[in-house]
Design a protein around this motif. Structure first.
Motif: not given
Length: 244
Positions: A11-29
């Protein structure tokens, strides 16, 4: 910096708020999946650009081609969701190489807006999105022959650490070293152009400090290792002495 690895499914991904600073959004598939982010992998040619289609066409084995298409389709789905674009409209470019200045540095989104990194190994792909330069790597544990081939190419301290381990423990330890090192080199945009000796990342359960980068291991399934490197804004922008 990161609390968990998101899973990109059919399904379509549920994207949260944009990462800021050194925050990272990591995904696996799962690169063997038939559908990712609402798109069928067999129809990925309609989503990818000419360069990606050309690379996919050069892969002779169907399984390898499917894994490539799945990982790049997943990347475009996530970038499109983050940038508010159709995945087909995401324009990818190459930055200049920091070693020679040629057009084969880090892959990037044309016009900026977000940094990303993609890695795939075996049946897995990991993708990272951040506001600053980032590198991600996932590796399937190597066989004994691969360990022997790479061992003397690492930092001398890493070679000594791995040699001191019992042979059955070396593949998992090498996978940790390789992922940490590869994540740093991808984040910096140098790749393997300067060899595998630097940076020293260590083989212990906790990565060794790397100047300019925050390095961390990521959760990974049995038989795999994964790591992340994200630019340390204090060291790269202000210097360590400016930390509060």
């Amino acid at each position: 910096m990161i609390e968990y690895v998101n899973q990109l499914g059919s399904g379509a991904p549920r994207i949260g708020p944009p990462p800021a600073g050194t925050a990272v959004s990591v995904w696996a598939l799962d690169t063997t999946a038939d559908t990712l982010g609402g798109y069928r992998v067999q129809d990925a040619d309609a989503v990818l650009d000419a360069g990606e289609r050309e690379k996919a066409a050069r892969l002779v084995l169907p399984g390898h081609r499917h894994r490539y298409l799945a990982s790049h389709l997943g990347l475009r789905v996530l970038l499109g969701a983050r940038l508010g674009l159709d995945p087909r409209e995401v324009a990818l470019v190459r930055e200049d190489c920091p070693c020679c200045g040629g057009p084969h540095g880090r892959p990037a989104v044309a016009g900026g807006g977000i940094h990303f990194s993609l890695s795939h190994s075996g049946d897995l792909a990991y993708l990272a999105l951040a506001a600053v330069p980032v590198g991600v790597d996932v590796e399937e544990n190597p066989g004994a022959d691969a360990v022997a081939d790479v061992l003397d190419s690492l930092h001398p301290a890493e070679t000594a650490e791995l040699t001191a381990l019992a042979p059955p423990l070396r593949p998992g330890a090498l996978a940790r070293v390789w992922c940490r090192k590869e994540a740093c080199l991808k984040a910096a945009g140098t790749g393997l152009a300067l060899g595998l000796a630097e940076p020293y990342v260590g083989s212990s359960p906790t990565p060794a400090p790397v100047a300019g980068w925050i390095v961390t291991d990521l959760p990974a399934p049995e038989g795999y290792a994964a790591a992340l490197a994200v630019a340390d804004q204090y060291e790269q922008g202000q210097g360590r002495g400016d930390r509060a």
